[in-house]
Motif scaffolding. Structure first.
Motif, PDB file in Angstrom:
ATOM      1  N   CYS A   1       0.829  -1.299  -0.008  1.00 58.46           N
ATOM      2  CA  CYS A   1       0.084  -0.009  -0.033  1.00 58.46           C
ATOM      3  C   CYS A   1       0.896   1.294  -0.179  1.00 58.46           C
ATOM      4  CB  CYS A   1      -0.831  -0.079   1.393  1.00 58.46           C
ATOM      5  SG  CYS A   1      -1.836   1.545   1.776  1.00 58.46           S
TER       6      CYS A   1
ATOM      7  N   CYS B   1       0.261   2.910   4.043  1.00 57.25           N
ATOM      8  CA  CYS B   1       0.764   2.005   5.291  1.00 57.25           C
ATOM      9  C   CYS B   1       1.505   1.125   5.106  1.00 57.25           C
ATOM     10  CB  CYS B   1      -0.887   1.848   5.808  1.00 57.25           C
ATOM     11  SG  CYS B   1      -1.605   0.077   5.040  1.00 57.25           S
TER      12      CYS B   1
ATOM     13  N   CYS C   1      -4.199   0.156   0.017  1.00 55.57           N
ATOM     14  CA  CYS C   1      -4.960  -0.817   0.677  1.00 55.57           C
ATOM     15  C   CYS C   1      -6.503  -0.290   0.709  1.00 55.57           C
ATOM     16  CB  CYS C   1      -4.454  -1.313   1.988  1.00 55.57           C
ATOM     17  SG  CYS C   1      -4.939   0.082   3.127  1.00 55.57           S
TER      18      CYS C   1
ATOM     19  N   CYS D   1      -8.452   3.441   7.283  1.00 51.43           N
ATOM     20  CA  CYS D   1      -7.162   3.986   6.952  1.00 51.43           C
ATOM     21  C   CYS D   1      -6.893   4.445   5.444  1.00 51.43           C
ATOM     22  CB  CYS D   1      -5.982   3.402   7.764  1.00 51.43           C
ATOM     23  SG  CYS D   1      -5.624   2.131   6.844  1.00 51.43           S
ATOM     24  N   CYS D   2      -5.953   5.107   5.006  1.00 53.60           N
ATOM     25  CA  CYS D   2      -5.473   5.435   3.924  1.00 53.60           C
ATOM     26  C   CYS D   2      -6.481   5.950   2.687  1.00 53.60           C
ATOM     27  CB  CYS D   2      -4.742   3.907   3.204  1.00 53.60           C
ATOM     28  SG  CYS D   2      -3.321   3.397   4.207  1.00 53.60           S
TER      29      CYS D   2
HETATM   30 ZN   LIG Z   1      -2.912   1.078   3.447  1.00 53.05          ZN
END
Ligand SMILES: [Zn+2]
Length: 265
Positions: free
Chosen positions: A59, A62, A129, A141-142
């Motif tokens: 990713c 992360c 991700c 997240c992300c």
């Molecule tokens: Zn990620």
């Protein structure tokens, strides 16, 4: 974080060909306009695989190791961006300025590619991700956490690896200018910190393959957790990491094992 290089001529040509084919197919000669020229209509599987290969399946944010089905494609200039000022925020990064223009959905003539519209430009797209991290309740997240918020694409800075460092407690060490980006992407989510902390404190008699094997081998998992240093990995951390959903997610962050070795931690 790792630098993502978009200047490899072979990969670039291949990526441009995939996107050009789709964009050209959307042109309608009889009405002299593009129809369904939007990211949503693009079959992403082949392109996604190309991005994943380029990023060694990590990713962009992360560093989780990801497969095609759990990948989302991140638009650095957001897919929905319409204002030139947003384009200006990002054009200084990577290879964006010479390859990407802001698509506003109102082109009345055929585009001479490159540059590519930002919605479908290789230099504006990276693999992220799907943001799914274990927690009580939902966590993200992300890419999926960011939405269209403004960020600094750290992976387009040549020394990204030095810009983002991680200490043994799992916290990111970086310049203040990145704090908003970190918060927008939830990169300091307690689960991500826990995963980084456990990798960076993995006892030296185990390696990344042992951690992966322990996904199926409960005894090995218990042994690895028991052997972790109590001063670094608390009782609460241990209770959390040894559970199946956490361990099965944790093992995909083995980039931090390589980071540990690289840094001699
Ligand atoms: Zn990620």
């Amino acid at each position: 974080m790792e630098y993502i290089d978009k200047t490899n001529p072979n990969v670039k040509q291949n990526a441009h060909n995939i996107l050009k084919k789709f964009i050209d197919e959307q042109w309608q000669n009889d009405t002299n306009r593009y129809v369904n020229l939007a990211y949503e209509y693009f079959d992403k599987v082949e392109f996604c695989e190309l991005l994943l290969k380029e990023q060694n399946h990590y990713c962009c944010y992360c560093m989780k190791h990801i497969l095609n089905k759990e990948t989302t494609i991140e638009h650095i200039i957001p897919n929905k961006a319409k204002k030139e000022s947003i384009y200006s925020d990002y054009k200084i990064y990577g290879d964006i300025e010479s390859n990407v223009f802001l698509w506003q959905g109102n082109m009345s003539s055929k585009i001479n590619l490159p540059p590519f519209p930002h919605i479908l430009a290789y230099e504006n797209l990276v693999a992220s991700c799907n943001g799914s991290i274990p927690k009580e309740g939902n966590a993200k997240c992300c890419n999926n956490k960011r939405g269209s918020e403004k960020i600094i694409p750290v992976f387009y800075i040549a020394n990204a690896k030095e810009e983002f460092e991680y200490d043994v407690s799992g916290i990111i060490i970086c310049d203040k200018k990145y704090y908003d980006t970190i918060s927008c992407l939830a990169l300091e989510h307690q689960t991500l910190q826990l995963f980084r902390r456990c990798w960076l404190n993995l006892p030296s008699r185990y390696d990344a393959l042992d951690v992966i094997d322990a996904g199926k081998d409960k005894e090995l998992r218990e042994q690895i957790v028991d052997d972790m240093d109590f001063s670094k990995i608390s009782v609460r951390d241990r209770e959390t990491i040894r559970t199946e959903p956490y361990w099965n997610s944790f093992m995909n962050y083995f980039w931090f094992y390589l980071y540990k070795q690289d840094k001699g931690i």
